[in-house]
Design an enzyme around this catalytic site. Structure first.
Site, PDB file in Angstrom:
ATOM      1  N   GLY A  12     -40.795  76.095   8.914  1.00 23.04           N
ATOM      2  CA  GLY A  12     -39.273  75.705   9.337  1.00 23.04           C
ATOM      3  C   GLY A  12     -38.314  76.750   9.322  1.00 23.04           C
ATOM      4  O   GLY A  12     -38.559  77.710   8.602  1.00 23.04           O
ATOM      5  N   ASP A 143     -35.914  76.147   1.046  1.00 22.17           N
ATOM      6  CA  ASP A 143     -36.346  75.535  -0.095  1.00 22.17           C
ATOM      7  C   ASP A 143     -36.419  76.361  -1.321  1.00 22.17           C
ATOM      8  O   ASP A 143     -36.363  75.934  -2.492  1.00 22.17           O
ATOM      9  CB  ASP A 143     -37.439  74.692   0.174  1.00 22.17           C
ATOM     10  CG  ASP A 143     -37.546  73.818   1.269  1.00 22.17           C
ATOM     11  OD1 ASP A 143     -36.362  73.469   1.610  1.00 22.17           O
ATOM     12  OD2 ASP A 143     -38.624  73.660   2.034  1.00 22.17           O
ATOM     13  N   GLY A 186     -34.822  70.223   0.688  1.00 20.57           N
ATOM     14  CA  GLY A 186     -35.486  71.316  -0.243  1.00 20.57           C
ATOM     15  C   GLY A 186     -36.806  70.902  -0.603  1.00 20.57           C
ATOM     16  O   GLY A 186     -37.523  71.255  -1.693  1.00 20.57           O
ATOM     17  N   ARG A 187     -37.369  70.056   0.085  1.00 11.28           N
ATOM     18  CA  ARG A 187     -38.744  69.723  -0.040  1.00 11.28           C
ATOM     19  C   ARG A 187     -39.007  69.154  -1.572  1.00 11.28           C
ATOM     20  O   ARG A 187     -38.075  68.406  -1.920  1.00 11.28           O
ATOM     21  CB  ARG A 187     -39.646  70.674   0.427  1.00 11.28           C
ATOM     22  CG  ARG A 187     -40.836  69.911   1.064  1.00 11.28           C
ATOM     23  CD  ARG A 187     -41.775  70.943   1.784  1.00 11.28           C
ATOM     24  NE  ARG A 187     -41.420  71.185   3.049  1.00 11.28           N
ATOM     25  CZ  ARG A 187     -41.711  70.143   4.049  1.00 11.28           C
ATOM     26  NH1 ARG A 187     -42.557  69.299   3.882  1.00 11.28           N
ATOM     27  NH2 ARG A 187     -41.478  70.399   5.417  1.00 11.28           N
ATOM     28  N   HIS A 288     -30.472  68.865   9.162  1.00  9.83           N
ATOM     29  CA  HIS A 288     -30.802  70.181   9.686  1.00  9.83           C
ATOM     30  C   HIS A 288     -29.457  71.110   9.567  1.00  9.83           C
ATOM     31  O   HIS A 288     -29.759  72.251   9.895  1.00  9.83           O
ATOM     32  CB  HIS A 288     -31.521  69.748  10.872  1.00  9.83           C
ATOM     33  CG  HIS A 288     -32.860  69.318  10.581  1.00  9.83           C
ATOM     34  ND1 HIS A 288     -33.139  68.259  10.538  1.00  9.83           N
ATOM     35  CD2 HIS A 288     -34.157  70.179  10.807  1.00  9.83           C
ATOM     36  CE1 HIS A 288     -34.490  67.899  10.393  1.00  9.83           C
ATOM     37  NE2 HIS A 288     -35.158  69.216  10.263  1.00  9.83           N
ATOM     38  N   ILE A 289     -28.322  70.749   9.368  1.00 12.15           N
ATOM     39  CA  ILE A 289     -27.227  71.595   9.421  1.00 12.15           C
ATOM     40  C   ILE A 289     -27.718  72.700   8.300  1.00 12.15           C
ATOM     41  O   ILE A 289     -27.028  74.013   8.345  1.00 12.15           O
ATOM     42  CB  ILE A 289     -26.005  70.949   9.243  1.00 12.15           C
ATOM     43  CG1 ILE A 289     -25.709  70.266   7.901  1.00 12.15           C
ATOM     44  CG2 ILE A 289     -25.500  69.926  10.421  1.00 12.15           C
ATOM     45  CD1 ILE A 289     -24.093  70.362   7.407  1.00 12.15           C
TER      46      ILE A 289
HETATM   47  O1  F6P Z   1     -39.169  73.537   4.488  1.00 14.74           O
HETATM   48  C1  F6P Z   1     -37.738  73.514   5.187  1.00 14.74           C
HETATM   49  C2  F6P Z   1     -37.553  71.951   5.402  1.00 14.74           C
HETATM   50  O2  F6P Z   1     -36.223  72.049   5.974  1.00 14.74           O
HETATM   51  C3  F6P Z   1     -37.444  71.008   4.105  1.00 14.74           C
HETATM   52  O3  F6P Z   1     -36.182  71.328   3.376  1.00 14.74           O
HETATM   53  C4  F6P Z   1     -37.436  69.817   4.923  1.00 14.74           C
HETATM   54  O4  F6P Z   1     -37.943  68.596   4.153  1.00 14.74           O
HETATM   55  C5  F6P Z   1     -38.375  70.074   6.317  1.00 14.74           C
HETATM   56  O5  F6P Z   1     -38.384  71.357   6.342  1.00 14.74           O
HETATM   57  C6  F6P Z   1     -37.948  69.386   7.207  1.00 14.74           C
HETATM   58  O6  F6P Z   1     -38.870  69.731   8.472  1.00 14.74           O
HETATM   59  P1  F6P Z   1     -38.621  69.141  10.073  1.00 14.74           P
HETATM   60  O7  F6P Z   1     -37.780  70.103  10.542  1.00 14.74           O
HETATM   61  O8  F6P Z   1     -39.940  69.303  10.617  1.00 14.74           O
HETATM   62  O9  F6P Z   1     -37.865  67.848   9.833  1.00 14.74           O
END
Ligand code: F6P
Length: 366
Positions: A12, A143, A186-187, A288-289
Site C-alpha cells: 500500500g 500502519d 491501521g490494519r 484512503h485519504i
Molecule cells: O497497509 C496500509 C493500509 O492502508 C491499511 O491501513 C488498510 O487496511 C489497507 O492498506 C487498505 O488496503 P487497500 O488499499 O488495498 O484497500
C-alpha cells in the site's frame, strides 16, 4: 566503481515514498551510480509478464524537490501480485526465478525495496538461499506496524491527515451536540488511532490490541453531557472487533498466506450501538485519504535519511538489511532477524496509552 541500483515501492502506498526515491537518486548520482526505478513493485521486476521488466531511468528532472512533498509513488505500487501468481498456478520458486531474471535483464548490482511488513516477508522468501539478489529494505507503512523501528515512512503524515479530519469533524459534533465515531486505518495495529486520537483530543480511542466494553463507552458519552461537554469524539481503528469480539465485516482477497484483508464497518457498527443507547451519533470512515496529503516534515526527513543510507549501505557492500530508526538513532538490522518478529502492535505500557488513561480517555481493556 560504477553500480546499477534498482529501486521499487511495494504494498500500500503512503506519503514519503518519493522522498526516499529522490534522496536515493541524489546520493547514487553523487557516487557515480545509476538508479533504475522499477515500476509496479515486484510485478515490474519479474520478467515473465508482458513488457517486463517495467522500469524508468531516474534523472534530475524526475527527482526534483517536489518529490519531497508529493504523496503516492512515482514508481507505482502493487499489493496483489504474489497472490495472483500463486493463483495462476506458479510456485514460489517460479516467482523467484522471474525476479532473478528481471534483476539480471536490468544488469542490477543491488536493489532497494521500499515496503511494509508483507513485502518484507515476501522479500525474505524470495531471497532465501539466493546469493544473487543484493537487497536493502526501507520500511514504509501508514500502519507503523513494522518492528525494530519507531517510525516507518508514511506513518506520521497519515496521523497528520487523520488529525486534521478529526478537527473538522469536531466542529460539527459541537454544533449538533453529537457523538461522532471516526474510523481510521491501521490494519491490525492501533498506532494511527492512538496517535491521531490523542493529538486531536478524542474522548474515546479504540484499538485492536485492547478489548472494550460498550457500556463504558456509553458511560463516557453520558459523562461528557453531564459535565457540559455536549459532544463526544470516538476514534476507532478499522480492525477493532464488534462487541462480541467476532471480527466485524472483512473482505478477504487472494490465496492463503498472501491474502489481502480489507476491514469494514466497525465505525458504523459502534454508532448503531450508541444510537440504541439513546445518543445522537454519526460515523465517518476516513479511508484512503490517510494515504495521501502533503508529506509532513518528519516523513520527508526519515524518507530522505533512509534513501541516502540505503545507497551508503550498497556502496559499502552491505546487503540483506533493513534500515530502522529507534531511540533517535539510525539502525541497520538483519532482514532475517526482523522477519522472525515483524509485526509491531501497541503494548499495554506504551507511553501514549498511559498518557491517554491519565487524561481520562477511555481506551478499553475494560
Ligand atoms: O497497509 C496500509 C493500509 O492502508 C491499511 O491501513 C488498510 O487496511 C489497507 O492498506 C487498505 O488496503 P487497500 O488499499 O488495498 O484497500
Amino acid at each position: 566503481m560504477s553500480k546499477r541500483v534498482g529501486i521499487l515501492t511495494t504494498g500500500g502506498d503512503c506519503s514519503g515514498l518519493n522522498s526516499v526515491i529522490r534522496s536515493a537518486y541524489l546520493r547514487a548520482t553523487a557516487l557515480g551510480y545509476t538508479l533504475v526505478g522499477i515500476r509496479r513493485g515486484f510485478r515490474g521486476l519479474a520478467s515473465n509478464d508482458v513488457s517486463h521488466p517495467d522500469y524508468i531511468e531516474l534523472n534530475e528532472t524526475i527527482c526534483d524537490e517536489d518529490m519531497l512533498i508529493k504523496s503516492g509513488s512515482i514508481l507505482l505500487s502493487d499489493t496483489k501480485w504474489m497472490s495472483s501468481e500463486i493463483q495462476k498456478g506458479r510456485t514460489v520458486d517460479d516467482v523467484k526465478h522471474s525476479i532473478i531474471d528481471g534483476y539480471r535483464q536490468l544488469s542490477l548490482d543491488s536493489l532497494i525495496c521500499v515496503g511494509g511488513d508483507g513485502s518484507l516477508k515476501l522479500l525474505n522468501e524470495l531471497t532465501a538461499d539466493c546469493d544473487e539478489l543484493n537487497v536493502v529494505f526501507v520500511p514504509k507503512t501508514i500502519d507503523n506496524d513494522v518492528n525494530y523501528t519507531d517510525y516507518a515512512v508514511g506513518f506520521r503524515t497519515s496521523v497528520e491527515v487523520a488529525v486534521e479530519a478529526i478537527e473538522n469533524i469536531r466542529s460539527t459534533a459541537k454544533s449538533h451536540e453529537r457523538t461522532m465515531v471516526v474510523e481510521v486505518m491501521g490494519r491490525d495495529a492501533g498506532f494511527i488511532a492512538l496517535y491521531a486520537g490523542l493529538a486531536s483530543g478524542a474522548d474515546i480511542i479504540l484499538v485492536p490490541e485492547f478489548k472494550y466494553d460498550i457500556a463504558k463507552i456509553n458511560d463516557k458519552i453520558r459523562g461528557n453531557f453531564q459535565n457540559g461537554k455536549n459532544y463526544c469524539i470516538i476514534v476507532v481503528a478499522e480492525s477493532v472487533e464488534a462487541e462480541d469480539f467476532k471480527h466485524s465485516e472483512r473482505e478477504v482477497d487472494g490465496v492463503v498466506k498472501y491474502t489481502h484483508i480489507s476491514y469494514k464497518g466497525i465505525g458504523h457498527y459502534l454508532s448503531q450501538k450508541i444510537k440504541k443507547a439513546g445518543f445522537e451519533c454519526r460515523s465517518v470512515t476516513l479511508g484512503h485519504i490517510q494515504r495521501g496529503g502533503e508529506t509532513c516534515v518528519s516523513d520527508r526527513l526519515i524518507g530522505t535519511l533512509f534513501g541516502v543510507e540505503a545507497i551508503n549501505l550498497i556502496s559499502n557492500g552491505i546487503f540483506g538489511k533493513m534500515l530502522a530508526f529507534f531511540d533517535n538513532k539510525l539502525r541497520i538490522i538483519d532482514i532475517r532477524e526482523v522477519v522472525k518478529n515483524v509485526n509491531a502492535t501497541l503494548k499495554m505500557d506504551d507511553k501514549y496509552i498511559n498518557v491517554a488513561r491519565d487524561l481520562g480517555v477511555y481506551i478499553g481493556e475494560f
